[in-house]
Scaffold this motif. Structure first.
Motif, PDB file in Angstrom:
ATOM      1  N   LEU A 125       0.832  -1.204   0.000  1.00  0.00           N
ATOM      2  CA  LEU A 125       0.000   0.000   0.000  1.00  0.00           C
ATOM      3  C   LEU A 125       0.864   1.251   0.000  1.00  0.00           C
ATOM      4  CD1 LEU A 125      -2.670  -1.050   2.658  1.00  0.00           C
ATOM      5  CD2 LEU A 125      -2.721  -1.403   0.183  1.00  0.00           C
ATOM      6  N   ASN A 126       0.314   2.312  -0.582  1.00  0.00           N
ATOM      7  CA  ASN A 126       0.964   3.611  -0.485  1.00  0.00           C
ATOM      8  C   ASN A 126       0.679   4.224   0.882  1.00  0.00           C
ATOM      9  OD1 ASN A 126       1.878   3.567  -3.222  1.00  0.00           O
ATOM     10  ND2 ASN A 126      -0.187   4.098  -3.880  1.00  0.00           N
ATOM     11  N   THR A 127       1.280   5.360   1.117  1.00  0.00           N
ATOM     12  CA  THR A 127       1.004   6.095   2.350  1.00  0.00           C
ATOM     13  C   THR A 127      -0.487   6.422   2.421  1.00  0.00           C
ATOM     14  OG1 THR A 127       3.207   7.068   2.238  1.00  0.00           O
ATOM     15  CG2 THR A 127       1.614   8.143   3.684  1.00  0.00           C
ATOM     16  N   ASP A 128      -1.032   6.378   3.634  1.00  0.00           N
ATOM     17  CA  ASP A 128      -2.456   6.671   3.804  1.00  0.00           C
ATOM     18  C   ASP A 128      -2.805   8.042   3.231  1.00  0.00           C
ATOM     19  OD1 ASP A 128      -2.769   4.298   5.111  1.00  0.00           O
ATOM     20  OD2 ASP A 128      -2.760   5.165   7.127  1.00  0.00           O
ATOM     21  N   ASP A 129      -4.042   8.148   2.733  1.00  0.00           N
ATOM     22  CA  ASP A 129      -4.577   9.441   2.316  1.00  0.00           C
ATOM     23  C   ASP A 129      -5.186  10.125   3.530  1.00  0.00           C
ATOM     24  OD1 ASP A 129      -4.031   9.134  -0.493  1.00  0.00           O
ATOM     25  OD2 ASP A 129      -5.693   7.707  -0.559  1.00  0.00           O
ATOM     26  N   VAL A 130      -4.645  11.258   3.915  1.00  0.00           N
ATOM     27  CA  VAL A 130      -5.131  11.980   5.095  1.00  0.00           C
ATOM     28  C   VAL A 130      -6.240  12.940   4.658  1.00  0.00           C
ATOM     29  CG1 VAL A 130      -4.555  13.502   7.018  1.00  0.00           C
ATOM     30  CG2 VAL A 130      -2.898  11.793   6.213  1.00  0.00           C
ATOM     31  N   LEU A 159      -7.031   7.394   5.627  1.00  0.00           N
ATOM     32  CA  LEU A 159      -7.733   6.324   4.926  1.00  0.00           C
ATOM     33  C   LEU A 159      -6.758   5.504   4.086  1.00  0.00           C
ATOM     34  CD1 LEU A 159     -10.934   8.134   3.631  1.00  0.00           C
ATOM     35  CD2 LEU A 159     -10.600   6.907   5.777  1.00  0.00           C
ATOM     36  N   MET A 160      -7.061   4.222   3.963  1.00  0.00           N
ATOM     37  CA  MET A 160      -6.290   3.344   3.084  1.00  0.00           C
ATOM     38  C   MET A 160      -6.326   3.904   1.667  1.00  0.00           C
ATOM     39  SD  MET A 160      -6.841  -0.773   2.702  1.00  0.00           S
ATOM     40  CE  MET A 160      -6.397  -1.134   4.390  1.00  0.00           C
ATOM     41  N   ASP A 161      -5.257   3.658   0.883  1.00  0.00           N
ATOM     42  CA  ASP A 161      -5.155   4.285  -0.436  1.00  0.00           C
ATOM     43  C   ASP A 161      -6.035   3.619  -1.493  1.00  0.00           C
ATOM     44  OD1 ASP A 161      -3.742   1.904  -0.853  1.00  0.00           O
ATOM     45  OD2 ASP A 161      -2.346   2.858  -2.240  1.00  0.00           O
ATOM     46  N   ARG A 162      -6.741   2.547  -1.133  1.00  0.00           N
ATOM     47  CA  ARG A 162      -7.608   1.840  -2.091  1.00  0.00           C
ATOM     48  C   ARG A 162      -8.733   1.158  -1.345  1.00  0.00           C
ATOM     49  NH1 ARG A 162      -2.802  -1.709  -4.192  1.00  0.00           N
ATOM     50  NH2 ARG A 162      -1.821   0.256  -3.599  1.00  0.00           N
ATOM     51  N   ASN A 163      -9.742   0.728  -2.071  1.00  0.00           N
ATOM     52  CA  ASN A 163     -10.838  -0.012  -1.463  1.00  0.00           C
ATOM     53  C   ASN A 163     -10.349  -1.344  -0.916  1.00  0.00           C
ATOM     54  OD1 ASN A 163     -12.514   2.058  -2.197  1.00  0.00           O
ATOM     55  ND2 ASN A 163     -13.726   0.885  -3.657  1.00  0.00           N
ATOM     56  N   MET A 185     -10.099   2.765   7.534  1.00  0.00           N
ATOM     57  CA  MET A 185      -9.524   3.936   8.184  1.00  0.00           C
ATOM     58  C   MET A 185      -8.491   3.491   9.209  1.00  0.00           C
ATOM     59  SD  MET A 185     -11.628   6.819  10.383  1.00  0.00           S
ATOM     60  CE  MET A 185     -12.034   5.718  11.735  1.00  0.00           C
ATOM     61  N   ARG A 186      -7.381   4.243   9.308  1.00  0.00           N
ATOM     62  CA  ARG A 186      -6.351   3.934  10.284  1.00  0.00           C
ATOM     63  C   ARG A 186      -6.947   4.017  11.684  1.00  0.00           C
ATOM     64  NH1 ARG A 186      -1.479   1.504   9.734  1.00  0.00           N
ATOM     65  NH2 ARG A 186      -1.156   2.684   7.787  1.00  0.00           N
TER      66      ARG A 186
END
Length: 811
Positions: A509-514, A534-538, A807-808
């Motif tokens: 995964l990429n870095t989380d989307d904040v 949030l996770m970078d993908r579904n 979500m983290r």
């Protein structure tokens, strides 16, 4: 005196270096007296009772030497008979090149002058076999050697010392016949994966007073030609002897074939040996005349293994079927030969065949004899994840247990199977959570499991082995792991499922989307209550974006060929074969399959297990899933459920049947009764007066997200709107993560599995689940997106299966 042989053997060997530095002067060439000491071969049987074969040197013998740097031949004459008849000295004037520290020599013994040949490399000489050598005279040993050139000085004169050693072995064939016949040819062929040059060099056959000295060599096969023929009588023994180069043939077989004056020989095979220098290898062969007539039949048919036209190629995830329901494969109805012998006897026998295909086409069997059914399976047409296997077993639960584990490379993995989901922290007091028996639980401890298996996998051959040791489940992947999903189940002694886990094969995964939401409350901002990682993908997605899917392969085609052979060694084809094409879809720019790569799995609210999208079309192959043995199973399994419908569907129902989609039947829920705590945010829409923030919620044992993540709160999406997007609607929206974000975070219109169990709205609409509900309500809070519409807190029913963006857990 024994008559000197006129058979010859040529071979090249590279000397390892000089014992002393060469001293031939500063430049050019140097002619110097050279002495060669030659020790004759002593080839011994392993049987101590057999006398070793010895070579005796005579006064008129000579040795030919070819010196590669100057490309010159020299014939060395015998100088001293000595007392040992097996050792001789030879000398000649030899031209040497200055400054050479390592030399290649070609020596031939007994000698025949070859210096006038136009060939510059003796390994390519065409040698003729001359007169016969009778058995009664003994067997000559042919030496081929390499030597070190060592400059010596004696009495002020320089000379070169050479010492040659034998480097050949002998194949001693003892032949017998099962009936009287005339032998015309005899062929020996190496079959298998041995190393070395195999059978080579001149051959001679001695039989009574007749010797045939003609042979041909092709590849790894040598054929002795008996000219007018050798009359063989039943019960008598005949000898054939062959000088061979050193070769490692251990682990292979010698296939024996040939012909009589009226037919071929019956095919046979025997084990080969490691032909070491200076050894005799004895081999006994019984020869039988074959049929005078051989009629081969090869009847092969195939189902349609994909079709080039009309979008009917096989599915890109890997499959055994096309769009139709017929099992696809290759049927060998018969592979046989009808035989007729000189006596008038006739018989029919099954014959051998071999099938070949590209490595992405997997055949259930690739060789056999007679009739057979060959199942055909294609591997996923997706870019593999990391190709290098992880060498050590990886503990996926080392950083915490969960219901989903991510795998990024082929290897062997394990996880803790003694606990439900995220453990005791995921069992809130009084929530009414149950185990697979329907018994209410106070802890997350798992009990009752005795075995583990793959319940399903999206792609063939992803998980190849599963084990349960009483505390952990361990699984091994194939070497070709592609983005996809699988579910592993823990079962009790009766085979009921105790618990199950999603295995998510995806790139790292990429870095989380904040995401910064619309809450500007100073207290909330100060405490970070307006920021959500949030996770970078579904969850369960094969890739992150629409553009990522375009990098997957396009369609491909291959060919399966089945060839019939005369014998088990499969070296001689009968001339009959069968070929069929195989076509498989790709993803790349495919508007039908591409959205499935980035939309992810679907989840019914409150359940931990994923559902694949049951994508179907009348013009495209229907999707399937595969069990642990790569058998095709239905894309979706449905059963009746629904709120207040009376079907009795409970939490336990979802645990014991994790791959069953309980149809809501147009009600608000899949269960018969509500449980608002399943995803840990029963008061999720309650706004705190001091912070203007809604509850974050807790992660429960039924949460589908991997370690470190949870189902999100509705507050993660409250900034999203049609004015908070980058670009227009295209299979979804790119939402700004914050006011200055110009790239956006992609939320695909992933569609849903509706109340009847069918896929709807793919590419047009999506509802993203959160854990947030209003306790006592029939609905839950979701993010809705469609072209021209964004509802960041849509309060609607939660029976259908929809996407999740994890979500983290910690801010």
């Amino acid at each position: 005196m024994i008559k000197k042989s006129t058979l010859f053997v040529v071979v090249s060997l590279l000397a390892g270096g000089c014992i002393e530095p060469d001293d031939f002067g500063p430049e050019g060439t140097y002619t110097v007296g050279t002495r060669a000491t030659v020790k004759a071969a002593s080839l011994e049987y392993a049987d101590a009772d057999r006398e070793p074969y010895q070579l005796q040197w005579y006064a008129d013998d000579a040795v030919d030497l070819y010196y590669a740097p100057t490309k010159l031949w020299t014939t060395y004459a015998r100088t001293s008979p000595g007392t040992d008849a097996s050792v001789a000295g030879f000398s000649a004037e030899q031209e040497w090149e200055y400054g050479r520290r390592s030399h290649i020599f070609y020596a031939i013994a007994p000698s025949r002058a070859l210096s006038e040949t136009s060939e510059s490399d003796p390994s390519g000489l065409s040698l003729e076999l001359a007169e016969t050598q009778l058995v009664s005279d003994g067997i000559e040993k042919y030496m081929v050697s390499s030597a070190l050139a060592v400059v010596k000085e004696s009495s002020g004169e320089k000379h070169v010392e050479l010492q040659l050693f034998p480097a050949l072995s002998l194949l001693d064939l003892e032949l017998s016949a099962t009936s009287d016949f005339v032998l015309k040819t005899l062929s020996l062929t190496t079959v298998g994966a041995g190393t070395g040059k195999g059978l080579t060099g001149p051959y001679k056959l001695d039989a009574a007073t007749t010797t045939v000295n003609m042979r041909t060599t092709t590849g790894n096969s040598v054929t002795l030609d008996f000219g007018e023929g050798l009359t063989m009588e039943k019960g008598k023994r005949y000898q054939a002897r062959a000088v061979v180069l050193p070769a490692k043939l251990a682990g292979v077989n010698l296939s024996v074939s040939g012909s009589t004056s009226k037919s071929s020989l019956e095919l046979s095979a025997c084990e080969a040996a490691d032909l070491k220098p200076g050894t005799v290898n004895k081999l006994s062969l019984s020869l039988s005349p074959g049929p005078i007539r051989q009629d081969y039949t090869f009847n092969v048919t195939s189902g349609a293994i994909g079709e080039e036209a009309n979008n009917k190629q096989l599915i890109y995830l890997g499959a055994n079927k096309t769009q139709s329901t017929a099992v696809k494969g290759i049927r060998i109805a018969e592979s046989k030969v009808d035989l007729e012998y000189e006596s008038g006897e006739t018989k029919s026998e099954d014959t051998f065949w071999e099938a070949a295909a590209p490595d992405w086409i997997v055949l259930s069997q690739t060789s056999g004899k007679g009739a057979a059914d060959i199942d055909v399976m294609v591997l996923p047409n997706l870019n593999p994840l990391k190709k290098d296997r992880v060498e050590t077993t990886t503990d996926l639960s080392a950083d915490g247990t969960a219901n989903t584990y991510l795998v990024h490379a082929p290897g062997t993995y394990r996880f803790d199977a003694r606990v439900m989901g995220n453990g005791d922290a995921g069992v809130p007091d009084g929530a009414g959570f149950t185990d697979y028996n329907g018994s209410e639980i106070a802890s997350a401890a798992l009990s009752g499991g005795v075995s583990a298996r793959v319940l399903w996998q999206e792609c063939v051959s992803q998980i190849t082995d599963v084990k349960y040791d009483g505390s952990s489940i361990e699984f091994t992947t194939s070497d070709h792991v592609v983005p996809s999903n699988a579910v592993i189940a823990l079962c009790d002694a009766a085979g009921r499922i105790v618990w199950s886990w999603q295995i998510w094969f995806t790139d790292e995964l990429n870095t989380d989307d904040v995401i910064v939401n619309a809450n500007t409350n100073e207290t909330a901002v100060a405490q970070g209550l307006n920021r959500f990682s949030l996770m970078d993908r579904n969850l369960g997605a094969m890739c992150r974006l629409d553009g990522d899917a375009t990098r997957f392969p396009k369609k491909r085609e291959g060919e399966i060929t089945v060839i019939q052979y005369t014998d088990e060694s499969k070296t001689i084809p009968t001339g009959k074969s069968f070929t069929t094409k195989v076509y498989q879809h790709g993803v790349a720019s495919n508007s039908y399959y591409k959205p499935l790569c980035y939309c992810g799995m679907k989840y019914q609210w409150g359940r931990k297990d994923p559902f694949v999208s049951p994508y179907t079309s009348g013009n495209w192959p229907a999707f399937v899933r595969f069990d642990g043995d790569n058998n095709e199973i239905a894309r979706i399994v449905t059963a009746n459920g629904g709120f207040g419908k009376g079907y009795g569907i409970t939490i336990a129902s979802g645990i014991t049947s994790p791959d069953t989609y309980y149809k809501p039947n147009s009600t608000v829920h899949w269960m018969d009764a509500h449980n608002y705590d399943l995803w840990g945010n029963a008061d999720g829409n309650k706004v705190d007066a001091a912070t203007n923030a809604r509850p974050y919620g807790m992660k429960t044992v039924y949460d589908p997200c991997p370690p470190g993540y949870k189902v999100p709160t509705i507050d993660a999406f409250t900034a999203f709107s049609t004015t908070w997007v980058v670009g227009g609607f295209s299979n979804g929206y790119f939402f700004r993560a914050g006011s200055s974000d110009t790239a956006g975070v992609f939320f695909p219109a992933a569609g849903e599995i509706n109340s009847g169990g069918s896929l709807g709205s793919m590419g047009a609409e999506a509802y993203y689940y959160t854990g947030s509900v209003t306790k006592g309500s029939n609905n839950s809070h979701q993010l809705q997106i469609k072209n021209g519409l964004v509802n960041n807190n849509n309060n609607t029913g939660h029976g259908n299966a929809r996407p999740v963006r994890c979500m983290r857990e910690t801010r």
